[in-house]
Motif scaffolding. Structure first.
Motif, PDB file in Angstrom:
ATOM      1  N   PRO A 157       0.814  -1.300  -0.061  1.00  0.00           N
ATOM      2  CA  PRO A 157       0.010   0.017  -0.051  1.00  0.00           C
ATOM      3  C   PRO A 157       0.899   1.178   0.016  1.00  0.00           C
ATOM      4  CG  PRO A 157      -0.922  -1.503   1.633  1.00  0.00           C
ATOM      5  CD  PRO A 157       0.352  -2.025   1.096  1.00  0.00           C
ATOM      6  N   THR A 158       1.900   1.151   0.603  1.00  0.00           N
ATOM      7  CA  THR A 158       2.822   2.483   0.805  1.00  0.00           C
ATOM      8  C   THR A 158       3.345   2.806  -0.781  1.00  0.00           C
ATOM      9  OG1 THR A 158       3.506   1.887   3.065  1.00  0.00           O
ATOM     10  CG2 THR A 158       4.891   3.440   1.796  1.00  0.00           C
ATOM     11  N   LEU A 159       3.742   1.595  -1.525  1.00  0.00           N
ATOM     12  CA  LEU A 159       4.355   2.032  -2.621  1.00  0.00           C
ATOM     13  C   LEU A 159       2.968   2.253  -3.716  1.00  0.00           C
ATOM     14  CD1 LEU A 159       6.800  -1.015  -3.337  1.00  0.00           C
ATOM     15  CD2 LEU A 159       7.242   1.488  -2.761  1.00  0.00           C
ATOM     16  N   LEU A 160       1.901   1.765  -3.709  1.00  0.00           N
ATOM     17  CA  LEU A 160       0.767   2.099  -4.402  1.00  0.00           C
ATOM     18  C   LEU A 160       0.478   3.910  -4.188  1.00  0.00           C
ATOM     19  CD1 LEU A 160      -1.325  -0.806  -4.328  1.00  0.00           C
ATOM     20  CD2 LEU A 160       0.110  -0.040  -6.171  1.00  0.00           C
ATOM     21  N   LEU A 161       0.793   4.121  -2.967  1.00  0.00           N
ATOM     22  CA  LEU A 161       0.437   5.578  -2.669  1.00  0.00           C
ATOM     23  C   LEU A 161       1.393   6.334  -3.618  1.00  0.00           C
ATOM     24  CD1 LEU A 161      -1.018   7.766  -1.106  1.00  0.00           C
ATOM     25  CD2 LEU A 161       0.709   7.488   0.733  1.00  0.00           C
ATOM     26  N   ASP A 162       2.739   5.867  -3.600  1.00  0.00           N
ATOM     27  CA  ASP A 162       3.681   6.488  -4.442  1.00  0.00           C
ATOM     28  C   ASP A 162       3.252   6.605  -5.930  1.00  0.00           C
ATOM     29  OD1 ASP A 162       6.136   7.963  -5.101  1.00  0.00           O
ATOM     30  OD2 ASP A 162       7.050   5.984  -5.541  1.00  0.00           O
ATOM     31  N   VAL A 163       2.667   5.425  -6.376  1.00  0.00           N
ATOM     32  CA  VAL A 163       2.121   5.368  -7.668  1.00  0.00           C
ATOM     33  C   VAL A 163       0.946   6.612  -7.882  1.00  0.00           C
ATOM     34  CG1 VAL A 163       0.819   4.124  -9.435  1.00  0.00           C
ATOM     35  CG2 VAL A 163       2.550   3.087  -8.086  1.00  0.00           C
ATOM     36  N   VAL A 164      -0.056   6.494  -7.075  1.00  0.00           N
ATOM     37  CA  VAL A 164      -0.945   7.651  -7.181  1.00  0.00           C
ATOM     38  C   VAL A 164      -0.255   9.147  -7.349  1.00  0.00           C
ATOM     39  CG1 VAL A 164      -2.867   8.785  -5.958  1.00  0.00           C
ATOM     40  CG2 VAL A 164      -2.696   6.251  -5.964  1.00  0.00           C
ATOM     41  N   SER A 165       0.843   9.267  -6.278  1.00  0.00           N
ATOM     42  CA  SER A 165       1.420  10.785  -6.426  1.00  0.00           C
ATOM     43  C   SER A 165       1.846  10.845  -7.936  1.00  0.00           C
ATOM     44  CB  SER A 165       2.306  10.734  -5.408  1.00  0.00           C
ATOM     45  OG  SER A 165       3.629  10.006  -5.757  1.00  0.00           O
ATOM     46  N   PHE A 166       2.747   9.939  -8.369  1.00  0.00           N
ATOM     47  CA  PHE A 166       2.978  10.107 -10.043  1.00  0.00           C
ATOM     48  C   PHE A 166       1.980  10.540 -11.152  1.00  0.00           C
ATOM     49  CE2 PHE A 166       6.904   7.691  -8.414  1.00  0.00           C
ATOM     50  CZ  PHE A 166       7.765   8.962  -8.491  1.00  0.00           C
TER      51      PHE A 166
END
Length: 401
Positions: A157-166
Protein backbone atom coordinates in the motif's frame (compact mmCIF):
# COMPACT_ATOMS: atom_id res chain seq x y z
CA UNK A 1 2.26 33.66 -9.50
CA UNK A 2 0.23 32.36 -12.48
CA UNK A 3 -2.08 29.34 -12.64
CA UNK A 4 0.36 27.30 -14.75
CA UNK A 5 3.07 27.63 -12.12
CA UNK A 6 0.62 26.70 -9.35
CA UNK A 7 -0.27 23.49 -11.21
CA UNK A 8 3.40 22.67 -11.63
CA UNK A 9 4.18 23.51 -7.98
CA UNK A 10 1.43 21.17 -6.80
CA UNK A 11 2.66 18.43 -9.13
CA UNK A 12 6.21 18.70 -7.78
CA UNK A 13 5.06 18.68 -4.14
CA UNK A 14 2.85 15.60 -4.60
CA UNK A 15 5.36 13.70 -6.72
CA UNK A 16 8.38 14.42 -4.53
CA UNK A 17 6.58 13.60 -1.28
CA UNK A 18 5.40 10.31 -2.76
CA UNK A 19 8.90 9.52 -3.97
CA UNK A 20 10.40 10.12 -0.52
CA UNK A 21 7.71 7.94 1.07
CA UNK A 22 8.53 5.09 -1.31
CA UNK A 23 12.30 5.51 -0.97
CA UNK A 24 12.14 5.27 2.81
CA UNK A 25 9.83 2.26 2.72
CA UNK A 26 12.06 0.45 0.22
CA UNK A 27 15.22 1.20 2.20
CA UNK A 28 13.69 -0.41 5.28
CA UNK A 29 12.15 -3.31 3.36
CA UNK A 30 15.37 -4.15 1.48
CA UNK A 31 17.37 -4.09 4.71
CA UNK A 32 14.85 -6.31 6.50
CA UNK A 33 14.56 -8.84 3.67
CA UNK A 34 18.08 -8.98 2.25
CA UNK A 35 20.45 -7.37 4.77
CA UNK A 36 22.94 -4.51 4.82
CA UNK A 37 24.87 -5.59 1.71
CA UNK A 38 21.69 -5.48 -0.37
CA UNK A 39 20.97 -2.02 1.00
CA UNK A 40 24.28 -0.86 -0.41
CA UNK A 41 23.38 -2.28 -3.83
CA UNK A 42 19.99 -0.56 -3.62
CA UNK A 43 21.69 2.81 -3.08
CA UNK A 44 24.08 2.12 -5.96
CA UNK A 45 21.16 1.27 -8.28
CA UNK A 46 19.38 4.48 -7.29
CA UNK A 47 22.50 6.66 -7.68
CA UNK A 48 24.38 5.41 -10.78
CA UNK A 49 21.79 6.77 -13.29
CA UNK A 50 22.49 10.26 -11.92
CA UNK A 51 25.89 10.03 -13.64
CA UNK A 52 24.08 10.20 -17.01
CA UNK A 53 22.62 13.61 -16.16
CA UNK A 54 24.15 15.48 -19.12
CA UNK A 55 22.74 13.06 -21.71
CA UNK A 56 19.34 12.79 -20.04
CA UNK A 57 19.27 16.54 -19.50
CA UNK A 58 19.86 17.10 -23.22
CA UNK A 59 16.45 15.55 -23.86
CA UNK A 60 14.90 18.62 -22.24
CA UNK A 61 16.70 20.81 -24.80
CA UNK A 62 15.54 18.64 -27.70
CA UNK A 63 11.90 17.95 -26.82
CA UNK A 64 8.92 19.57 -25.08
CA UNK A 65 9.76 19.53 -21.36
CA UNK A 66 6.09 19.16 -20.43
CA UNK A 67 5.84 15.89 -22.32
CA UNK A 68 9.13 14.65 -20.88
CA UNK A 69 7.86 15.24 -17.34
CA UNK A 70 4.57 13.43 -18.04
CA UNK A 71 6.38 10.45 -19.58
CA UNK A 72 8.79 10.30 -16.61
CA UNK A 73 5.91 10.36 -14.12
CA UNK A 74 4.02 7.63 -15.97
CA UNK A 75 7.17 5.52 -16.27
CA UNK A 76 7.84 5.76 -12.54
CA UNK A 77 4.19 4.93 -11.79
CA UNK A 78 4.47 1.77 -13.90
CA UNK A 79 7.79 0.73 -12.36
CA UNK A 80 6.66 1.19 -8.76
CA UNK A 81 3.41 -0.63 -9.53
CA UNK A 82 5.50 -3.59 -10.69
CA UNK A 83 7.58 -3.46 -7.50
CA UNK A 84 4.47 -3.21 -5.32
CA UNK A 85 2.46 -5.99 -6.93
CA UNK A 86 5.09 -8.47 -8.08
CA UNK A 87 7.41 -8.53 -5.03
CA UNK A 88 10.38 -9.17 -7.37
CA UNK A 89 13.63 -10.85 -6.46
CA UNK A 90 16.54 -8.63 -5.47
CA UNK A 91 18.20 -8.46 -8.96
CA UNK A 92 14.89 -7.57 -10.62
CA UNK A 93 14.11 -5.06 -7.88
CA UNK A 94 17.47 -3.36 -8.39
CA UNK A 95 16.85 -3.17 -12.15
CA UNK A 96 13.42 -1.60 -11.59
CA UNK A 97 14.86 0.89 -9.10
CA UNK A 98 17.62 1.82 -11.55
CA UNK A 99 15.05 2.36 -14.31
CA UNK A 100 12.97 4.56 -11.99
CA UNK A 101 16.11 6.55 -11.18
CA UNK A 102 16.71 7.09 -14.91
CA UNK A 103 13.21 8.56 -15.18
CA UNK A 104 13.78 10.75 -12.11
CA UNK A 105 17.12 11.94 -13.47
CA UNK A 106 15.47 12.88 -16.77
CA UNK A 107 12.65 14.66 -14.92
CA UNK A 108 14.88 16.98 -12.89
CA UNK A 109 16.58 19.06 -15.63
CA UNK A 110 13.33 19.12 -17.62
CA UNK A 111 11.56 20.63 -14.63
CA UNK A 112 14.24 23.24 -14.03
CA UNK A 113 14.30 24.13 -17.72
CA UNK A 114 10.52 24.47 -17.83
CA UNK A 115 10.38 27.15 -15.15
CA UNK A 116 11.55 30.22 -17.14
CA UNK A 117 8.82 29.65 -19.71
CA UNK A 118 6.15 29.20 -17.04
CA UNK A 119 6.85 32.39 -15.08
CA UNK A 120 9.11 34.63 -17.18
CA UNK A 121 12.62 35.87 -16.29
CA UNK A 122 11.46 38.58 -13.89
CA UNK A 123 9.71 36.08 -11.58
CA UNK A 124 12.34 33.35 -11.57
CA UNK A 125 13.67 34.09 -8.09
CA UNK A 126 10.27 33.95 -6.41
CA UNK A 127 9.26 30.89 -8.44
CA UNK A 128 12.42 28.96 -7.52
CA UNK A 129 11.93 29.86 -3.87
CA UNK A 130 8.31 28.71 -3.85
CA UNK A 131 9.27 25.54 -5.69
CA UNK A 132 12.00 24.86 -3.13
CA UNK A 133 9.47 25.28 -0.31
CA UNK A 134 7.22 22.63 -1.86
CA UNK A 135 10.03 20.18 -2.65
CA UNK A 136 11.59 20.59 0.78
CA UNK A 137 8.25 20.00 2.48
CA UNK A 138 8.22 16.67 0.66
CA UNK A 139 11.85 16.09 1.65
CA UNK A 140 11.10 16.79 5.33
CA UNK A 141 7.77 15.01 5.66
CA UNK A 142 8.12 12.15 3.16
CA UNK A 143 10.57 9.93 5.08
CA UNK A 144 8.56 10.15 8.30
CA UNK A 145 5.33 9.33 6.46
CA UNK A 146 7.05 6.47 4.68
CA UNK A 147 8.15 4.94 7.97
CA UNK A 148 4.70 5.30 9.53
CA UNK A 149 2.87 3.91 6.49
CA UNK A 150 5.25 0.97 6.23
CA UNK A 151 4.64 0.11 9.88
CA UNK A 152 0.87 0.52 9.70
CA UNK A 153 -0.10 -0.58 6.17
CA UNK A 154 2.86 -2.55 4.82
CA UNK A 155 5.05 -2.16 1.75
CA UNK A 156 2.52 -2.70 -1.05
CA UNK A 157 0.00 0.00 0.00
CA UNK A 158 2.86 2.42 0.69
CA UNK A 159 4.30 1.96 -2.79
CA UNK A 160 0.86 2.22 -4.39
CA UNK A 161 0.44 5.60 -2.69
CA UNK A 162 3.64 6.64 -4.45
CA UNK A 163 2.13 5.42 -7.73
CA UNK A 164 -0.92 7.63 -7.14
CA UNK A 165 1.34 10.62 -6.51
CA UNK A 166 3.05 10.14 -9.89
CA UNK A 167 -0.30 9.84 -11.66
CA UNK A 168 -1.58 13.03 -10.03
CA UNK A 169 1.61 14.83 -11.05
CA UNK A 170 1.29 13.58 -14.65
CA UNK A 171 -2.31 14.79 -14.90
CA UNK A 172 -1.44 18.22 -13.52
CA UNK A 173 1.55 18.74 -15.84
CA UNK A 174 -0.33 17.37 -18.87
CA UNK A 175 -2.86 20.15 -18.31
CA UNK A 176 -0.24 22.83 -18.97
CA UNK A 177 -0.31 24.46 -22.38
CA UNK A 178 2.17 23.13 -24.98
CA UNK A 179 5.46 24.96 -24.80
CA UNK A 180 6.62 27.36 -27.48
CA UNK A 181 10.02 25.97 -28.38
CA UNK A 182 12.41 27.52 -30.89
CA UNK A 183 12.70 25.65 -34.15
CA UNK A 184 16.40 24.91 -33.57
CA UNK A 185 15.61 23.21 -30.28
CA UNK A 186 13.19 20.81 -31.98
CA UNK A 187 15.22 19.90 -35.07
CA UNK A 188 18.82 19.56 -33.89
CA UNK A 189 20.07 15.97 -33.46
CA UNK A 190 20.50 14.98 -29.84
CA UNK A 191 24.28 14.75 -30.17
CA UNK A 192 24.38 18.35 -31.39
CA UNK A 193 22.18 19.46 -28.52
CA UNK A 194 24.42 17.65 -26.03
CA UNK A 195 27.59 19.10 -27.54
CA UNK A 196 26.13 22.60 -27.46
CA UNK A 197 25.05 22.27 -23.83
CA UNK A 198 28.42 20.94 -22.72
CA UNK A 199 30.02 23.83 -24.57
CA UNK A 200 28.00 26.21 -22.41
CA UNK A 201 29.16 24.37 -19.29
CA UNK A 202 32.79 24.80 -20.37
CA UNK A 203 32.60 28.45 -21.39
CA UNK A 204 29.86 30.08 -19.30
CA UNK A 205 31.53 31.68 -16.28
CA UNK A 206 28.39 31.71 -14.15
CA UNK A 207 27.85 28.00 -14.72
CA UNK A 208 31.48 27.26 -13.87
CA UNK A 209 31.26 29.24 -10.64
CA UNK A 210 28.05 27.48 -9.57
CA UNK A 211 29.37 24.02 -10.48
CA UNK A 212 32.71 24.51 -8.67
CA UNK A 213 30.84 25.86 -5.67
CA UNK A 214 28.60 22.80 -5.57
CA UNK A 215 31.58 20.44 -5.72
CA UNK A 216 33.52 22.09 -2.88
CA UNK A 217 30.51 22.94 -0.71
CA UNK A 218 28.94 19.48 -0.78
CA UNK A 219 32.30 17.76 -0.28
CA UNK A 220 32.54 19.53 3.09
CA UNK A 221 28.86 19.87 3.98
CA UNK A 222 28.09 16.17 3.47
CA UNK A 223 30.74 15.20 6.03
CA UNK A 224 28.25 15.90 8.80
CA UNK A 225 25.96 13.11 7.50
CA UNK A 226 28.60 10.66 8.67
CA UNK A 227 28.88 12.34 12.08
CA UNK A 228 25.26 13.03 13.11
CA UNK A 229 24.54 9.74 14.86
CA UNK A 230 27.92 9.53 16.69
CA UNK A 231 27.58 13.17 17.77
CA UNK A 232 24.13 12.65 19.25
CA UNK A 233 24.77 9.24 20.82
CA UNK A 234 28.34 9.66 22.07
CA UNK A 235 29.12 13.38 22.40
CA UNK A 236 25.67 14.60 23.49
CA UNK A 237 24.57 11.39 25.22
CA UNK A 238 21.11 11.46 23.65
CA UNK A 239 18.97 8.81 21.99
CA UNK A 240 17.31 8.08 18.63
CA UNK A 241 14.66 10.74 19.16
CA UNK A 242 17.36 13.42 19.19
CA UNK A 243 18.79 12.03 15.94
CA UNK A 244 15.36 12.37 14.37
CA UNK A 245 14.95 15.89 15.72
CA UNK A 246 18.26 17.02 14.22
CA UNK A 247 17.31 15.56 10.85
CA UNK A 248 13.87 17.15 10.98
CA UNK A 249 15.35 20.50 12.01
CA UNK A 250 17.52 20.51 8.90
CA UNK A 251 14.46 19.81 6.74
CA UNK A 252 12.46 22.53 8.48
CA UNK A 253 15.29 24.98 7.81
CA UNK A 254 15.26 24.02 4.14
CA UNK A 255 11.56 24.95 4.03
CA UNK A 256 11.84 28.14 6.09
CA UNK A 257 14.86 29.56 4.23
CA UNK A 258 13.31 29.61 0.74
CA UNK A 259 10.01 30.80 2.23
CA UNK A 260 11.72 34.03 3.30
CA UNK A 261 13.02 34.53 -0.24
CA UNK A 262 9.65 33.72 -1.81
CA UNK A 263 7.99 36.53 0.13
CA UNK A 264 10.67 39.13 -0.65
CA UNK A 265 12.26 37.93 -3.90
CA UNK A 266 12.20 41.36 -5.56
CA UNK A 267 14.40 42.80 -2.81
CA UNK A 268 17.27 40.35 -3.17
CA UNK A 269 20.31 39.96 -5.40
CA UNK A 270 20.74 36.26 -5.89
CA UNK A 271 24.51 36.37 -6.05
CA UNK A 272 24.46 37.87 -2.53
CA UNK A 273 22.04 35.16 -1.40
CA UNK A 274 24.47 32.54 -2.71
CA UNK A 275 27.38 34.11 -0.81
CA UNK A 276 25.32 34.43 2.39
CA UNK A 277 24.14 30.82 2.11
CA UNK A 278 27.72 29.52 2.33
CA UNK A 279 28.35 31.44 5.54
CA UNK A 280 25.02 30.35 7.05
CA UNK A 281 25.63 26.67 6.22
CA UNK A 282 29.08 26.93 7.78
CA UNK A 283 27.83 28.73 10.90
CA UNK A 284 24.98 26.27 11.44
CA UNK A 285 27.25 23.27 11.04
CA UNK A 286 29.82 24.73 13.45
CA UNK A 287 27.10 25.47 16.02
CA UNK A 288 25.91 21.87 15.76
CA UNK A 289 29.36 20.43 16.29
CA UNK A 290 30.33 22.74 19.17
CA UNK A 291 27.00 22.40 21.02
CA UNK A 292 26.88 20.73 24.40
CA UNK A 293 23.08 20.64 24.47
CA UNK A 294 20.70 18.97 22.04
CA UNK A 295 18.62 22.14 21.72
CA UNK A 296 21.61 24.12 20.42
CA UNK A 297 22.50 21.34 18.00
CA UNK A 298 18.92 21.38 16.69
CA UNK A 299 19.17 25.15 16.20
CA UNK A 300 22.45 24.69 14.33
CA UNK A 301 20.92 22.13 11.98
CA UNK A 302 17.92 24.37 11.30
CA UNK A 303 20.31 27.21 10.44
CA UNK A 304 22.37 24.98 8.13
CA UNK A 305 19.18 23.76 6.45
CA UNK A 306 18.05 27.34 5.81
CA UNK A 307 21.41 28.09 4.22
CA UNK A 308 21.14 24.99 2.01
CA UNK A 309 17.68 26.09 0.90
CA UNK A 310 19.00 29.56 0.01
CA UNK A 311 21.92 28.07 -1.90
CA UNK A 312 19.75 25.84 -4.09
CA UNK A 313 17.34 28.68 -4.94
CA UNK A 314 20.14 31.13 -5.73
CA UNK A 315 22.12 28.63 -7.82
CA UNK A 316 19.12 27.63 -9.95
CA UNK A 317 18.05 31.25 -10.48
CA UNK A 318 21.51 32.41 -11.52
CA UNK A 319 21.87 29.57 -14.02
CA UNK A 320 18.39 30.12 -15.48
CA UNK A 321 19.13 33.83 -15.94
CA UNK A 322 22.53 33.39 -17.61
CA UNK A 323 22.11 30.30 -19.80
CA UNK A 324 20.20 30.22 -23.12
CA UNK A 325 16.79 28.58 -22.68
CA UNK A 326 17.53 25.88 -25.26
CA UNK A 327 20.64 24.72 -23.34
CA UNK A 328 19.28 24.66 -19.78
CA UNK A 329 18.50 20.93 -19.74
CA UNK A 330 22.04 19.82 -20.53
CA UNK A 331 23.52 22.45 -18.24
CA UNK A 332 21.36 21.45 -15.26
CA UNK A 333 21.94 17.76 -15.94
CA UNK A 334 25.69 18.41 -15.84
CA UNK A 335 25.78 20.79 -12.88
CA UNK A 336 23.92 18.38 -10.64
CA UNK A 337 26.52 15.70 -11.27
CA UNK A 338 28.83 17.67 -9.01
CA UNK A 339 26.87 17.25 -5.75
CA UNK A 340 26.64 13.48 -6.28
CA UNK A 341 30.37 13.23 -6.94
CA UNK A 342 31.00 15.38 -3.87
CA UNK A 343 28.83 13.15 -1.68
CA UNK A 344 30.91 10.12 -2.66
CA UNK A 345 34.09 12.00 -1.72
CA UNK A 346 32.54 13.13 1.55
CA UNK A 347 31.36 9.69 2.60
CA UNK A 348 34.68 8.03 1.81
CA UNK A 349 36.73 10.77 3.46
CA UNK A 350 34.28 11.27 6.33
CA UNK A 351 34.42 7.65 7.41
CA UNK A 352 38.20 7.89 7.77
CA UNK A 353 38.13 11.30 9.46
CA UNK A 354 35.47 10.23 11.95
CA UNK A 355 37.74 7.63 13.44
CA UNK A 356 40.68 10.03 13.50
CA UNK A 357 39.12 13.21 14.93
CA UNK A 358 35.70 12.23 16.32
CA UNK A 359 32.25 13.61 15.49
CA UNK A 360 32.68 17.10 17.01
CA UNK A 361 35.80 17.93 15.02
CA UNK A 362 34.30 16.40 11.89
CA UNK A 363 31.42 18.89 12.22
CA UNK A 364 33.96 21.67 12.74
CA UNK A 365 35.86 20.66 9.59
CA UNK A 366 32.57 20.46 7.71
CA UNK A 367 31.46 23.92 8.86
CA UNK A 368 34.78 25.62 8.21
CA UNK A 369 35.04 24.04 4.75
CA UNK A 370 31.50 25.09 3.82
CA UNK A 371 32.17 28.69 4.87
CA UNK A 372 35.56 28.71 3.14
CA UNK A 373 33.85 27.81 -0.14
CA UNK A 374 33.01 31.52 -0.28
CA UNK A 375 36.68 32.28 -0.98
CA UNK A 376 36.42 30.23 -4.20
CA UNK A 377 32.93 31.20 -5.35
CA UNK A 378 32.92 34.94 -4.65
CA UNK A 379 35.75 35.95 -7.03
CA UNK A 380 34.62 33.51 -9.73
CA UNK A 381 30.98 34.57 -9.69
CA UNK A 382 31.72 38.27 -9.25
CA UNK A 383 34.00 38.20 -12.28
CA UNK A 384 31.40 36.26 -14.28
CA UNK A 385 28.58 38.67 -13.46
CA UNK A 386 30.69 41.78 -14.09
CA UNK A 387 31.77 40.36 -17.47
CA UNK A 388 28.13 39.70 -18.33
CA UNK A 389 27.14 43.24 -17.40
CA UNK A 390 29.92 44.68 -19.57
CA UNK A 391 28.73 42.62 -22.53
CA UNK A 392 25.14 43.81 -22.09
CA UNK A 393 26.31 47.42 -22.01
CA UNK A 394 28.58 46.99 -25.01
CA UNK A 395 25.99 45.36 -27.26
CA UNK A 396 23.59 48.38 -27.45
CA UNK A 397 26.57 50.68 -27.98
CA UNK A 398 27.78 48.58 -30.90
CA UNK A 399 24.27 48.46 -32.35
CA UNK A 400 24.07 52.26 -32.33
CA UNK A 401 27.26 52.74 -34.33
Amino acid sequence: MNAAFNRYWTARLVSYAGDQIARTALLVAVFDRYGAAALGWFLVAATVPRLFGPVLGALADRFDQRRIIVVCDLAQAALYTAIALLSPSLPVLLALVAAASVAATTFTPAGRSLLPELVGPERLGAANARLAVGVNIGFAAGPALGGVLLSVAGLTPTLLLDVVSFLVSAVLVAGLRPLARRAAATTEPLRVVLRGGLGVVRTNLVVRAVACGFLVLVTFAALDNVAVVPLVRDALGAGPIAVGLLTSAYGIGMVAGPLVIARNADRFRFDLILYASLLVIGAGTLLTGLSYAVALAILGQALAGAGAGWHNVAADTLVQRHVPADRLGTVFGTIYLFPYAAEVLAYVGGAALLGAVGPRWLFVISGLGAAATLALVLPMLSRALSTGRRHRVAEPAMAGQ
